[in-house]
Design a protein around this motif. Structure first.
Motif, PDB file in Angstrom:
ATOM      1  N   UNK A  11      -8.030   3.305  -3.627  1.00 47.03           N
ATOM      2  CA  UNK A  11      -7.604   1.914  -3.843  1.00 47.03           C
ATOM      3  C   UNK A  11      -8.678   0.945  -3.357  1.00 47.03           C
ATOM      4  N   UNK A  12      -8.608  -0.251  -3.925  1.00 48.51           N
ATOM      5  CA  UNK A  12      -9.487  -1.353  -3.496  1.00 48.51           C
ATOM      6  C   UNK A  12      -8.568  -2.524  -3.182  1.00 48.51           C
ATOM      7  N   UNK A  13      -8.795  -3.154  -2.039  1.00 52.33           N
ATOM      8  CA  UNK A  13      -8.048  -4.394  -1.768  1.00 52.33           C
ATOM      9  C   UNK A  13      -8.994  -5.560  -2.005  1.00 52.33           C
ATOM     10  N   UNK A  14      -8.671  -6.361  -3.002  1.00 53.23           N
ATOM     11  CA  UNK A  14      -9.471  -7.561  -3.288  1.00 53.23           C
ATOM     12  C   UNK A  14      -8.810  -8.704  -2.529  1.00 53.23           C
ATOM     13  N   UNK A  15      -9.598  -9.416  -1.742  1.00 48.30           N
ATOM     14  CA  UNK A  15      -9.031 -10.523  -0.953  1.00 48.30           C
ATOM     15  C   UNK A  15      -9.508 -11.848  -1.561  1.00 48.30           C
ATOM     16  N   UNK A  16      -8.551 -12.685  -1.917  1.00 47.67           N
ATOM     17  CA  UNK A  16      -8.924 -13.997  -2.472  1.00 47.67           C
ATOM     18  C   UNK A  16      -9.059 -14.960  -1.292  1.00 47.67           C
ATOM     19  N   UNK A  17     -10.157 -14.773  -0.570  1.00 48.73           N
ATOM     20  CA  UNK A  17     -10.336 -15.460   0.712  1.00 48.73           C
ATOM     21  C   UNK A  17     -10.579 -16.960   0.545  1.00 48.73           C
ATOM     22  N   UNK A  18     -10.035 -17.705   1.449  1.00 46.26           N
ATOM     23  CA  UNK A  18     -10.166 -19.177   1.507  1.00 46.26           C
ATOM     24  C   UNK A  18      -9.491 -19.874   0.321  1.00 46.26           C
ATOM     25  N   UNK A  45       0.842  -1.209   0.000  1.00 47.18           N
ATOM     26  CA  UNK A  45       0.000   0.000   0.000  1.00 47.18           C
ATOM     27  C   UNK A  45       0.874   1.254   0.000  1.00 47.18           C
ATOM     28  N   UNK A  46       1.964   1.197   0.764  1.00 47.12           N
ATOM     29  CA  UNK A  46       2.903   2.332   0.819  1.00 47.12           C
ATOM     30  C   UNK A  46       3.473   2.637  -0.548  1.00 47.12           C
ATOM     31  N   UNK A  47       3.682   1.600  -1.339  1.00 46.92           N
ATOM     32  CA  UNK A  47       4.298   1.782  -2.662  1.00 46.92           C
ATOM     33  C   UNK A  47       3.402   2.593  -3.599  1.00 46.92           C
ATOM     34  N   UNK A  48       2.100   2.643  -3.285  1.00 46.33           N
ATOM     35  CA  UNK A  48       1.168   3.352  -4.174  1.00 46.33           C
ATOM     36  C   UNK A  48       1.149   4.856  -3.890  1.00 46.33           C
ATOM     37  N   UNK A  49       1.773   5.246  -2.778  1.00 42.42           N
ATOM     38  CA  UNK A  49       1.941   6.666  -2.413  1.00 42.42           C
ATOM     39  C   UNK A  49       0.613   7.435  -2.472  1.00 42.42           C
ATOM     40  N   UNK A  50      -0.378   6.898  -1.797  1.00 44.29           N
ATOM     41  CA  UNK A  50      -1.694   7.541  -1.792  1.00 44.29           C
ATOM     42  C   UNK A  50      -1.697   8.691  -0.786  1.00 44.29           C
ATOM     43  N   UNK A  51      -2.510   9.700  -1.094  1.00 44.87           N
ATOM     44  CA  UNK A  51      -2.590  10.866  -0.209  1.00 44.87           C
ATOM     45  C   UNK A  51      -3.202  10.436   1.127  1.00 44.87           C
ATOM     46  N   UNK A 110     -12.103  -4.331 -12.178  1.00 41.44           N
ATOM     47  CA  UNK A 110     -11.331  -3.462 -13.087  1.00 41.44           C
ATOM     48  C   UNK A 110     -12.251  -2.689 -14.023  1.00 41.44           C
ATOM     49  N   UNK A 111     -13.278  -3.379 -14.490  1.00 42.44           N
ATOM     50  CA  UNK A 111     -14.233  -2.752 -15.398  1.00 42.44           C
ATOM     51  C   UNK A 111     -14.952  -1.599 -14.680  1.00 42.44           C
ATOM     52  N   UNK A 112     -15.295  -1.858 -13.424  1.00 40.60           N
ATOM     53  CA  UNK A 112     -16.029  -0.861 -12.646  1.00 40.60           C
ATOM     54  C   UNK A 112     -15.216   0.413 -12.420  1.00 40.60           C
ATOM     55  N   UNK A 113     -13.885   0.281 -12.307  1.00 39.68           N
ATOM     56  CA  UNK A 113     -13.080   1.470 -11.975  1.00 39.68           C
ATOM     57  C   UNK A 113     -12.318   2.015 -13.186  1.00 39.68           C
ATOM     58  N   UNK A 114     -12.697   1.506 -14.357  1.00 39.94           N
ATOM     59  CA  UNK A 114     -12.029   1.962 -15.583  1.00 39.94           C
ATOM     60  C   UNK A 114     -12.045   3.502 -15.670  1.00 39.94           C
ATOM     61  N   UNK A 115     -10.934   4.061 -16.039  1.00 40.96           N
ATOM     62  CA  UNK A 115     -10.767   5.516 -16.154  1.00 40.96           C
ATOM     63  C   UNK A 115     -10.878   6.267 -14.832  1.00 40.96           C
ATOM     64  N   UNK A 116     -10.903   5.551 -13.746  1.00 46.26           N
ATOM     65  CA  UNK A 116     -10.889   6.236 -12.434  1.00 46.26           C
ATOM     66  C   UNK A 116      -9.489   6.056 -11.866  1.00 46.26           C
ATOM     67  N   UNK A 117      -9.074   6.993 -11.055  1.00 52.75           N
ATOM     68  CA  UNK A 117      -7.732   6.921 -10.471  1.00 52.75           C
ATOM     69  C   UNK A 117      -7.770   6.059  -9.200  1.00 52.75           C
ATOM     70  N   UNK A 118      -8.042   4.769  -9.414  1.00 48.53           N
ATOM     71  CA  UNK A 118      -8.165   3.849  -8.275  1.00 48.53           C
ATOM     72  C   UNK A 118      -7.248   2.650  -8.507  1.00 48.53           C
ATOM     73  N   UNK A 119      -6.421   2.360  -7.512  1.00 51.06           N
ATOM     74  CA  UNK A 119      -5.482   1.232  -7.633  1.00 51.06           C
ATOM     75  C   UNK A 119      -6.103  -0.041  -7.062  1.00 51.06           C
ATOM     76  N   UNK A 120      -5.538  -1.173  -7.504  1.00 51.62           N
ATOM     77  CA  UNK A 120      -6.010  -2.464  -6.959  1.00 51.62           C
ATOM     78  C   UNK A 120      -4.845  -3.203  -6.318  1.00 51.62           C
ATOM     79  N   UNK A 121      -5.081  -3.626  -5.083  1.00 44.77           N
ATOM     80  CA  UNK A 121      -4.129  -4.507  -4.405  1.00 44.77           C
ATOM     81  C   UNK A 121      -4.843  -5.841  -4.230  1.00 44.77           C
TER      82      UNK A 121
END
Ligand SMILES: Cc1ncc(COP(=O)(O)O)c(C=O)c1O
Length: 364
Positions: free
Chosen positions: A127-134, A68-74, A144-155
């Motif tokens: 940012x959005x954190x997607x968890x591949x739980x279990x 998360x730190x690497x993304x340098x979010x405000x 990705x489709x939902x946030x297309x053209x938005x300044x949102x990162x995915x972890x």
């Protein structure tokens, strides 16, 4: 049947003598931190996940924090995460000075609810954190489709998903950065804590490499104030050995899951996962849902079968987090039950567990 343990970490170790020999050698050579074993594991794990870069760290929580730190979010930006996950996912947001926004989950695969995600995305979301739980893959394509053209990162938090694929691609490689844990109880577990970050982006790799080692990529080359979060040499050696036979672990866990699925067919009071045939599941946990959870867990305990709950609370139930209600997740921690599943369990043990569960619902 004597006792079916939830997991037996000692029994899980198939390559004991090889590992002991290796550790002995490393002690003789005084190799304890860094070195060839770590570099080799990073190369191998990058290859295994088909990532361009892999940086090992001390644990999965640090992996998330550094990623998360690497993304340098405000500072103060919002980061959305599913409410049903281990606390580390949220902690990493808080320790980075960001704001966690909990999102509801789907009841058929326990991953983030796209319907709720759409509502939770705001001007402040960074940012959005997607968890591949279990071990079950989240549908990153739709996110990705939902946030297309938005300044949102995915972890992608892949702490429970070594070997899980979406289509043919390994999880952790769809977003900006992916994180893993090698906690001993994980499918690919070390002899203590361990973690890794994967990415395709050079600047993220460079930041993570430095952040885990006091801001330096080589001795005394500090570019910023970082921390000590290195995977030690023994653990890298253990992981190098275990990674070689990891495909057998996945095969066995999948085989055992099929026994459960088959045996639970027709039992109305049990809800298990909905699987997508295009993807693969690493079955870190086999979770069922039933309104008779406590009674069932008790009955299994009386029959010498250990179970666990992942997790008994949703993060919005912890008093120091945002407690806003989420419909699907409400009381989920009281209905879910994780059944024994690991490569050290025999088919007979899993058949025994499944039969006992069938009997429980028959005589209810
Ligand atoms: C989903 C998830 N994220 C993060 C972590 C944190 O990993 P670690 O325990 O190695 O810090 C875990 C470990 O339980 C986890 O399950």
């Amino acid at each position: 049947m004597k006792k079916v343990k939830f997991t037996n970490l000692y029994k899980l170790l198939k390559n004991k003598s090889q590992i002991f020999r290796k550790i002995n050698l490393l002690i003789k050579q005084s190799k304890f931190v860094g070195g060839e074993e770590v570099v080799n594991f990073e190369k191998k794990f990058a290859k295994y996940t088909r990532s361009k870069y892999c940086i090992t760290v001390a644990n999965g929580t640090d992996a998330l924090e550094i990623a998360l730190g690497s993304l340098k979010l405000k500072k103060g930006s919002e980061v959305i995460l599913p409410v049903n996950t281990w606390i580390s996912t949220a902690e990493a947001i808080v320790t980075n000075g960001l704001k966690p926004i909990f999102c509801d989950i789907n009841l058929d695969d326990y991953s983030i609810s796209l319907k709720d995600l759409k509502k939770k995305i705001s001007r402040r979301t960074r940012a959005i954190i997607a968890v591949h739980l279990y071990g079950n893959p989240t549908n990153i394509f739709k996110i990705k489709k939902m946030i297309k053209n938005k300044n949102i990162k995915i972890i992608e938090d892949c702490a429970q998903a070594h070997g899980t694929t979406l289509g043919k691609r390994h999880v952790g490689t769809f977003g900006d950065v992916g994180t893993f844990s090698f906690f001993p109880g994980k499918n690919l577990g070390a002899f203590g804590d361990g973690g890794a970050i994967v990415t395709q982006t050079k600047s993220i790799w460079d930041y993570c490499l430095r952040a885990r080692n006091h801001g330096a990529s080589k001795k005394y080359d500090h570019k910023f104030s970082g921390r000590n979060s290195r995977l030690d040499t023994f653990n890298a050696a253990v992981l190098n050995i275990k990674l070689k036979s990891y495909s057998q672990v996945l095969k066995k866990r999948n085989e055992l899951s099929r026994i459960y699925f088959k045996k639970f067919e027709g039992i109305e009071d049990i809800i298990s996962y909905k699987l997508n045939k295009k993807n693969t599941h690493s079955f870190h946990q086999f979770v069922i849902r039933t309104k008779y959870r406590d009674k069932l867990a008790n009955y299994l305990r009386m029959n010498n079968i250990q179970t666990m709950v992942h997790y008994p609370y949703m993060l919005n139930e912890l008093k120091f987090f945002d407690k806003r209600k989420l419909i699907n997740a409400e009381n989920l921690g009281k209905k879910i039950l994780s059944l024994p599943i690991s490569e050290e369990h025999s088919k007979n043990e899993i058949l025994y567990v499944a039969e006992k569960i069938r009997l429980f619902f028959k005589t209810l």
